[in-house]
Design a protein around this motif. Structure first.
Motif, mmCIF file in Angstrom:
data_model
loop_
_atom_site.group_PDB
_atom_site.id
_atom_site.type_symbol
_atom_site.label_atom_id
_atom_site.label_comp_id
_atom_site.label_asym_id
_atom_site.label_seq_id
_atom_site.Cartn_x
_atom_site.Cartn_y
_atom_site.Cartn_z
ATOM 1 N N PHE A 258 -39.897 42.395 -4.490
ATOM 2 C CA PHE A 258 -40.546 42.258 -5.793
ATOM 3 C C PHE A 258 -40.346 40.870 -6.400
ATOM 4 C CE2 PHE A 258 -40.532 46.911 -5.481
ATOM 5 C CZ PHE A 258 -41.863 47.155 -5.819
ATOM 6 N N LYS A 259 -39.256 40.222 -6.068
ATOM 7 C CA LYS A 259 -39.080 38.837 -6.516
ATOM 8 C C LYS A 259 -40.129 37.934 -5.877
ATOM 9 C CE LYS A 259 -34.204 38.442 -7.843
ATOM 10 N NZ LYS A 259 -32.902 37.797 -7.504
ATOM 11 N N GLN A 260 -40.432 38.183 -4.608
ATOM 12 C CA GLN A 260 -41.445 37.382 -3.934
ATOM 13 C C GLN A 260 -42.840 37.644 -4.492
ATOM 14 O OE1 GLN A 260 -40.695 34.857 -1.673
ATOM 15 N NE2 GLN A 260 -38.685 35.405 -2.470
ATOM 16 N N ILE A 261 -43.097 38.870 -4.892
ATOM 17 C CA ILE A 261 -44.373 39.176 -5.533
ATOM 18 C C ILE A 261 -44.501 38.382 -6.832
ATOM 19 C CG2 ILE A 261 -45.682 40.976 -6.722
ATOM 20 C CD1 ILE A 261 -44.710 42.946 -4.631
ATOM 21 N N ALA A 262 -43.424 38.379 -7.609
ATOM 22 C CA ALA A 262 -43.429 37.596 -8.852
ATOM 23 C C ALA A 262 -43.629 36.113 -8.551
ATOM 24 C CB ALA A 262 -42.131 37.824 -9.611
ATOM 25 N N LEU A 263 -42.975 35.640 -7.488
ATOM 26 C CA LEU A 263 -43.106 34.239 -7.095
ATOM 27 C C LEU A 263 -44.554 33.912 -6.732
ATOM 28 C CD1 LEU A 263 -42.147 31.437 -6.151
ATOM 29 C CD2 LEU A 263 -41.518 32.496 -3.966
ATOM 30 N N SER A 264 -45.214 34.814 -6.038
ATOM 31 C CA SER A 264 -46.590 34.554 -5.599
ATOM 32 C C SER A 264 -47.509 34.307 -6.790
ATOM 33 C CB SER A 264 -47.102 35.714 -4.748
ATOM 34 O OG SER A 264 -47.321 36.884 -5.529
ATOM 35 N N PHE A 265 -47.328 35.070 -7.863
ATOM 36 C CA PHE A 265 -48.167 34.878 -9.047
ATOM 37 C C PHE A 265 -47.765 33.630 -9.818
ATOM 38 C CE2 PHE A 265 -48.990 39.361 -8.169
ATOM 39 C CZ PHE A 265 -50.379 39.387 -8.302
ATOM 40 N N LEU A 266 -46.469 33.311 -9.794
ATOM 41 C CA LEU A 266 -46.026 32.063 -10.401
ATOM 42 C C LEU A 266 -46.677 30.871 -9.707
ATOM 43 C CD1 LEU A 266 -44.171 30.446 -12.304
ATOM 44 C CD2 LEU A 266 -42.388 30.621 -10.557
ATOM 45 N N LEU A 267 -46.723 30.926 -8.390
ATOM 46 C CA LEU A 267 -47.340 29.855 -7.620
ATOM 47 C C LEU A 267 -48.825 29.754 -7.935
ATOM 48 C CD1 LEU A 267 -45.635 30.565 -4.170
ATOM 49 C CD2 LEU A 267 -45.243 28.557 -5.607
ATOM 50 N N LEU A 268 -49.456 30.894 -8.106
ATOM 51 C CA LEU A 268 -50.893 30.923 -8.361
ATOM 52 C C LEU A 268 -51.248 30.201 -9.655
ATOM 53 C CD1 LEU A 268 -53.528 32.074 -7.170
ATOM 54 C CD2 LEU A 268 -53.164 34.115 -8.557
ATOM 55 N N ARG A 275 -52.608 26.121 -4.511
ATOM 56 C CA ARG A 275 -52.228 27.334 -5.232
ATOM 57 C C ARG A 275 -52.566 28.607 -4.462
ATOM 58 N NH1 ARG A 275 -53.978 26.233 -11.548
ATOM 59 N NH2 ARG A 275 -52.591 24.451 -11.926
ATOM 60 N N PHE A 276 -53.813 28.729 -4.068
ATOM 61 C CA PHE A 276 -54.246 29.958 -3.399
ATOM 62 C C PHE A 276 -53.633 30.073 -2.005
ATOM 63 C CE2 PHE A 276 -57.559 29.247 -6.586
ATOM 64 C CZ PHE A 276 -57.573 30.488 -7.202
ATOM 65 N N LYS A 277 -53.445 28.945 -1.350
ATOM 66 C CA LYS A 277 -52.819 28.974 -0.035
ATOM 67 C C LYS A 277 -51.360 29.423 -0.140
ATOM 68 C CE LYS A 277 -52.241 26.242 4.178
ATOM 69 N NZ LYS A 277 -52.515 24.948 4.845
ATOM 70 N N LYS A 278 -50.654 28.945 -1.129
ATOM 71 C CA LYS A 278 -49.261 29.335 -1.327
ATOM 72 C C LYS A 278 -49.153 30.814 -1.681
ATOM 73 C CE LYS A 278 -47.733 24.722 -2.726
ATOM 74 N NZ LYS A 278 -47.269 23.860 -3.846
ATOM 75 N N PHE A 279 -50.066 31.268 -2.549
ATOM 76 C CA PHE A 279 -50.114 32.688 -2.907
ATOM 77 C C PHE A 279 -50.305 33.536 -1.653
ATOM 78 C CE2 PHE A 279 -52.599 36.469 -4.026
ATOM 79 C CZ PHE A 279 -51.857 37.000 -5.066
ATOM 80 N N LYS A 280 -51.229 33.128 -0.811
ATOM 81 C CA LYS A 280 -51.537 33.864 0.421
ATOM 82 C C LYS A 280 -50.360 33.848 1.388
ATOM 83 C CE LYS A 280 -54.952 34.003 4.180
ATOM 84 N NZ LYS A 280 -56.163 33.344 4.730
ATOM 85 N N ILE A 281 -49.707 32.709 1.496
ATOM 86 C CA ILE A 281 -48.584 32.571 2.433
ATOM 87 C C ILE A 281 -47.446 33.522 2.069
ATOM 88 C CG2 ILE A 281 -46.695 31.007 3.081
ATOM 89 C CD1 ILE A 281 -48.845 28.760 3.075
ATOM 90 N N VAL A 282 -47.114 33.615 0.783
ATOM 91 C CA VAL A 282 -46.049 34.521 0.360
ATOM 92 C C VAL A 282 -46.396 35.957 0.716
ATOM 93 C CG1 VAL A 282 -44.802 35.452 -1.624
ATOM 94 C CG2 VAL A 282 -45.210 32.992 -1.466
ATOM 95 N N TRP A 283 -47.618 36.354 0.444
ATOM 96 C CA TRP A 283 -48.024 37.729 0.756
ATOM 97 C C TRP A 283 -48.055 37.982 2.262
ATOM 98 C CZ3 TRP A 283 -48.501 42.092 -1.954
ATOM 99 C CH2 TRP A 283 -48.420 41.998 -3.347
ATOM 100 N N GLN A 284 -48.505 37.004 3.033
ATOM 101 C CA GLN A 284 -48.496 37.151 4.492
ATOM 102 C C GLN A 284 -47.075 37.306 5.015
ATOM 103 O OE1 GLN A 284 -50.681 33.594 5.597
ATOM 104 N NE2 GLN A 284 -52.547 34.763 6.005
ATOM 105 N N GLY A 285 -46.151 36.517 4.467
ATOM 106 C CA GLY A 285 -44.759 36.618 4.888
ATOM 107 C C GLY A 285 -44.150 37.952 4.541
ATOM 108 N N LEU A 286 -44.447 38.459 3.342
ATOM 109 C CA LEU A 286 -43.923 39.760 2.917
ATOM 110 C C LEU A 286 -44.468 40.891 3.784
ATOM 111 C CD1 LEU A 286 -43.915 39.721 -0.996
ATOM 112 C CD2 LEU A 286 -41.938 39.858 0.535
#
Length: 303
Positions: A258-268, A275-286
């Motif tokens: 859940f911390k990574q989910i929060a991070l993904s939106f922070l990055l967005l 921005r969108f690439k970083k958001f996608k990368i976090v979700w792909q990693g999770l």
């Protein structure tokens, strides 16, 4: 007489730094043998090492493909374990040992009566400041003051492969770094795995210079500021650290998720680039981390 320490250096396309690393190893007060594990460099690394090979100063193996840092250290320790050495000294090609780095490791091992899982050097950045990427996690017991003859020891539970000293018997008992990590956190997982069973120490007087481009760690702030095409590599950071948290139990893994989910939106919303690439990368990693469960590989003890 053959040395009982084998320095294992993993390299990929950084021949100038590698040559500096090798020369520092050859200048050690305490002798060691040197094995270079090359992840199929394309910058003329093998040719640059030819004089050292011809002089019998080093050994060299080309893996035939880029195995990443994790695969390179897995390969290196597996190869080292097949040879007649008591200790292995692991490092990246941008690790520049000081003349007494190995001497201080050997002194610490003797002071500990060889009762340790691994030893780790204090890493400095090129300006002399502590290298942020290589800061060890101090164990709950804190400073270790049980050896008046060697007071610079700090008990730790996590370290990096930037000057990492380990006994062959520990490698045989607790296995190899997980090659499937490819890059990032393979050393964290490996050092945490061992420190759960055996005491490990930072040796404050064993020091190296880590010639990184910038003095930064691998926290979310680094990903937030990353503005190069290297941003895709953070997939491995998210996935691999998720694996480590899963080894600690359901609750740590859930908190991390859940911390990574929060991070993904922070990055967005807060990242200035990709921005969108970083958001996608976090979700792909999770999502990859949910089922990422590679086995620990072991080597057989010599008979």
């Amino acid at each position: 007489m053959k040395n009982n320490v084998l320095a294992l250096v993993v390299t990929y396309n950084r021949k100038e730094l590698l040559l500096e690393c090798v020369n520092a190893l050859l200048a050690q007060e305490t002798n060691c043998d040197i094995l270079i594990v090359d992840n199929k460099s394309t910058d003329g690394t093998e040719e640059a090492l030819a004089p050292y090979l011809a002089a019998g100063q080093i050994d060299y193996i080309n893996t035939g493909e880029n195995l990443g840092g994790a695969g390179g250290f897995n390969f290196a320790l597996k190869e080292g374990a097949s040879r007649d050495y008591d200790y292995f000294w692991l490092m990246d090609d941008d690790t520049i040992a000081h003349p007494d780095t190995l001497t201080e490791f050997v002194k610490a091992a003797q002071a500990l009566d060889n009762k340790f899982g691994y030893l780790s050097s204090f890493a400095k950045f090129t300006d002399g400041a502590p290298c942020r990427m290589n800061l060890q996690d101090v164990a709950d017991s804190g400073w270790y003051a049980g050896l008046p003859s060697y007071p610079s020891l700090v008990k730790i539970k996590r370290a990096t492969f930037v000057s990492f000293f380990i006994k062959k018997e520990v490698v045989i008992e607790y296995g190899l770094p997980i090659k499937e990590f490819f890059i990032w956190a393979d050393d964290s997982e490996y050092s945490l795995r061992i420190a759960k069973h055996l005491p490990a120490y930072l040796v404050g007087t064993s020091q190296i210079t880590h010639k990184m481009q910038v003095n930064a760690g691998t926290t979310w702030r680094v990903l937030l500021k990353e503005d190069s095409d290297r941003v895709g590599r953070y997939f491995y950071n998210v996935r691999n650290r998720f694996y480590i948290k899963k080894q600690d139990g359901l609750w740590p893994a859930t908190v991390y998720f859940f911390k990574q989910i929060a991070l993904s939106f922070l990055l967005l919303f807060a990242a200035k680039s990709y921005r969108f690439k970083k958001f996608k990368i976090v979700w792909q990693g999770l999502l990859a981390g949910l089922t990422f469960n590679p086995p620990v590989e072991y080597v057989a003890a010599e008979k």
